[in-house]
Scaffold this active site. Structure first.
Site, mmCIF file in Angstrom:
data_model
loop_
_atom_site.group_PDB
_atom_site.id
_atom_site.type_symbol
_atom_site.label_atom_id
_atom_site.label_comp_id
_atom_site.label_asym_id
_atom_site.label_seq_id
_atom_site.Cartn_x
_atom_site.Cartn_y
_atom_site.Cartn_z
ATOM 1 N N VAL A 166 -6.213 -6.342 -0.054
ATOM 2 C CA VAL A 166 -5.864 -5.754 -1.348
ATOM 3 C C VAL A 166 -5.209 -6.833 -2.210
ATOM 4 O O VAL A 166 -4.412 -7.642 -1.729
ATOM 5 C CB VAL A 166 -4.927 -4.538 -1.202
ATOM 6 N N GLU A 176 15.181 -1.657 3.635
ATOM 7 C CA GLU A 176 15.827 -0.820 2.612
ATOM 8 C C GLU A 176 15.627 -1.334 1.193
ATOM 9 O O GLU A 176 15.609 -0.549 0.238
ATOM 10 C CB GLU A 176 17.329 -0.653 2.905
ATOM 11 N N ILE A 218 0.835 -1.200 0.000
ATOM 12 C CA ILE A 218 0.000 0.000 0.000
ATOM 13 C C ILE A 218 0.871 1.251 0.000
ATOM 14 O O ILE A 218 0.605 2.214 -0.728
ATOM 15 C CB ILE A 218 -0.942 0.001 1.218
ATOM 16 N N ARG A 230 -6.171 -20.974 10.483
ATOM 17 C CA ARG A 230 -4.940 -20.625 11.194
ATOM 18 C C ARG A 230 -5.278 -19.928 12.506
ATOM 19 O O ARG A 230 -6.405 -19.459 12.705
ATOM 20 C CB ARG A 230 -4.082 -19.724 10.314
ATOM 21 N N LYS A 235 -10.030 -6.053 9.717
ATOM 22 C CA LYS A 235 -9.775 -6.988 10.819
ATOM 23 C C LYS A 235 -9.849 -6.302 12.181
ATOM 24 O O LYS A 235 -9.823 -6.970 13.224
ATOM 25 C CB LYS A 235 -8.423 -7.673 10.626
ATOM 26 N N LYS A 257 1.309 -6.928 9.601
ATOM 27 C CA LYS A 257 -0.075 -7.221 9.220
ATOM 28 C C LYS A 257 -0.373 -8.708 9.069
ATOM 29 O O LYS A 257 -1.513 -9.088 8.833
ATOM 30 C CB LYS A 257 -0.400 -6.523 7.893
#
Length: 636
Positions: free
Chosen positions: A453, A322, A299, A545, A416, A374
């Site tokens: 997404v 990086e 994102i 899970r 969530k 996330k």
């Protein structure tokens, strides 16, 4: 002959020379024809020469004005021929006016006859060229494979596709018939191809004709029609492709041409993407200094791309990783060069001192906070890290934005966080509280909540692709599980628009459309890869899970939503906690993190989250009610 058909650079000057030569020959022929008739007086040679030069010059200039030589005549339309005739007519009129003004005019018929003959010869020569090109470019069966295709859509777009496939000698495709629902077209022939009616019987016709691929060529194809066509023609076992102008190409180039492309993941979800790229609200970012934390992520990097289009004063990418930061930096440098003032800073949002340095140095006007852990199962195991990075990382960044006078701070949240059943979701709900409690700040704080997404790092789509490429099996946690999806560009643009609307602690909610059954998504992805689900590639259930629920609860089900000017953006009317109340919750979390001392395991973290997040539940509590939920029933 080959130079006419194969050398694109030579084709245009040769055509110009050919037209000038034709005009010269016609003028010479007209001159000598006047000598053959006793009743037609001859004209002085010098006067005739001057008029010939004026006429040829005027007609050629007129053709350039009307862009006659910009056309590729083997593919051109009736409109181009009309402009050719119109150009010659205007050129003849212009020559007549110039001749009269120079007092060398000797009669209107010279101009009328030459202009008319010129237009007739030009049109005829181009028709002949198209016929010769088609004859010269007939595909040689021995040059490569020949694939029979059926074209769905007997409209203008379908005929254009049939023309391209037939006239292109390098094409490996041979159109054999059209398919259409319009009964007025059925039974006729278009571009020498029969038109069949779209019904169950046409599936047998596809098999009998040896069709290997089906091209859908329907202008302005709706999401519902795309779903119906894909499901219907998948029954043939043929590969299905689309012939259209990709949205990204149409946005970049108004003259973009249709192309044959594979069905994409976006097509599988069969929902209309939101297009807010030209929204007036996005002008807010012009000449702003914008900081994106987590700017190298899925994102975050797309936010950077969208922000770069808005002519910001400066764009700062802040990320701990990086490699990702470097990738988006190089992409933006290639795209914008020195037009974009870009800075990349490596650091963690958990490091207040590093954040302070960045804010002091750049003084950002707008902060997009996308940095977060996330991954649900991983955060179940490493709960301390979720709290340190998500909760206190958000707190640190919000503090710095407020301290250094940022105009706006936009938190990227998730569905969530709605009645969370896992540590990651609960941590993001806490992040929302941190933002919502600052409604009294001079900085405008807001959070934007949306679902999954497509194609983001760690999401199900890349996983399925890798599993299919490896020959399977494709693993899903449960065949009943559903999720909401949105494309990365769509989500990022809506986040930016919501950010431009932000005023005082709003919790923006994005309309995610209809939920998608992950099992159906897996089957469709397998089919798009040319395999048959459960036959060529197996789909295996591996069980839910840790922290996972069967469905994400509807973001749009609450009656406490306010509409905005954008039909896909709503505002949750939720009473925010005070700063003092949020500080107390943060103190509880800080204490448990300190006591944990980085230990493996999350039992203590979960216990603390139950205290500070009233809506936090065990996944089993939610999953046992799944069958009766509106979300699950919506996909049955």
């Amino acid at each position: 002959m080959n130079i006419l058909f194969k050398n694109g650079k030579a084709r245009r000057p040769l055509l110009i020379l050919f037209d000038i030569l034709c005009l010269l020959l016609m003028n010479v022929a007209y001159y000598y024809s006047t000598k053959l008739f006793e009743n037609t007086p001859g004209y002085p040679d010098d006067i005739y020469l001057y008029n010939t030069i004026i006429l040829i010059s005027a007609m050629m200039i007129s053709r350039f004005i009307f862009r006659v030589y910009s056309n590729i005549w083997r593919y051109t339309s009736t409109k181009a021929y009309f402009y050719l005739v119109l150009a010659d007519f205007c050129g003849g009129i212009a020559a007549l006016i110039i001749s009269r003004s120079l007092f060398i005019f000797f009669g209107i018929w010279h101009f009328v006859n030459i202009a008319s003959l010129s237009a007739l010869l030009a049109v005829t020569s181009r028709f002949v060229y198209r016929l010769l090109y088609k004859r010269h470019n007939v595909a040689d069966p021995e040059e490569g494979p020949n694939i029979n295709v059926a074209i769905v859509g007997a409209g203008q777009l379908g005929v254009l596709l049939a023309s391209d496939l037939t006239n292109n000698r390098r094409s490996i495709y041979t159109p054999v018939f059209f398919i259409d629902k319009n009964e007025a077209k059925v039974g006729s022939r278009l571009y020498s191809l029969p038109v069949y009616y779209e019904c169950a019987g046409v599936l047998e016709q596809i098999k009998r004709a040896g069709v290997s691929e089906i091209f859908i060529a329907i202008a302005n194809l709706s999401s519902e029609e795309a779903e119906r066509l894909y499901n219907f023609y998948s029954l043939t076992g043929c590969k299905i492709k689309i012939y259209d102008i990709p949205v990204r190409d149409a946005a970049k180039n108004g003259n973009a041409k249709p192309m044959i492309r594979e069905f994409e993941i976006e097509d599988l979800l069969f929902r209309e993407p939101a297009n807010v790229a030209n929204n007036e609200d996005l002008k807010y970012y012009n000449e702003k200094t914008v900081l994106v934390t987590g700017g190298g992520g899925s994102i975050g990097s797309e936010l950077c791309r969208q922000i770069a289009k808005c002519n910001p004063k400066k764009l700062i990418i802040f990320d701990i990783y990086e490699n990702n930061a470097y990738d988006i930096q190089q992409e933006l440098v290639r795209t914008y060069g020195e037009k974009l003032d870009l800075a990349v800073e490596i650091g963690s949002v958990r490091d207040r001192q590093r954040l302070e340095s960045v804010f002091v140095n750049y003084k950002p006007d707008v902060v997009f906070h996308a940095a977060a852990h996330k991954h649900v199962p991983l955060m179940e195991q490493s709960g301390c890290e979720a709290i340190k990075n998500n909760v206190f990382g958000t707190y640190n960044t919000a503090d710095m934005a407020e301290k250094h006078g940022a105009e706006r701070f936009i938190l990227i949240s998730t569905d969530k966080a709605v009645n969370p059943t896992n540590i990651m979701g609960a941590s993001k709900r806490m992040c929302e509280m941190v933002v919502q409690c600052r409604a009294d700040s001079k900085t405008s704080f807001a959070a934007v909540r949306f679902g999954n997404v497509l194609g983001s790092n760690g999401s199900v789509i890349p996983l399925f692709k890798r599993q299919i490429a490896a020959g399977g099996p494709v693993t899903i946690t449960d065949k009943r599980i559903i999720r909401y999806f949105m494309t990365i560009p769509e989500a990022s643009q809506l986040v930016m628009e919501a950010g431009a609307m932000a005023k005082r602690g709003e919790l923006f909610v994005l309309d995610m459309g209809k939920p998608v059954k992950i099992y159906d998504l897996a089957k469709n992805m397998i089919r798009l890869s040319g395999f048959e689900p459960e036959t060529d590639i197996k789909i295996e259930e591996i069980g839910l899970r840790p922290g996972e629920k069967l469905y994400e609860e509807l973001l749009m089900q609450s009656d406490s939503l306010d509409r905005t000017d954008n039909r896909m953006i709503f505002i949750e009317r939720e009473e925010a906690l005070s700063r003092e109340e949020v500080e107390q919750k943060l103190s509880i979390l800080a204490s448990v993190v300190e006591r944990a001392g980085g230990a493996v395991g999350s039992a203590a973290i979960k216990e603390a989250l139950y205290k500070v997040i009233p809506t936090f539940h065990e996944p089993g509590e939610v999953n046992k009610k799944a069958a009766s939920s509106r979300e699950m029933q919506a996909v049955e």
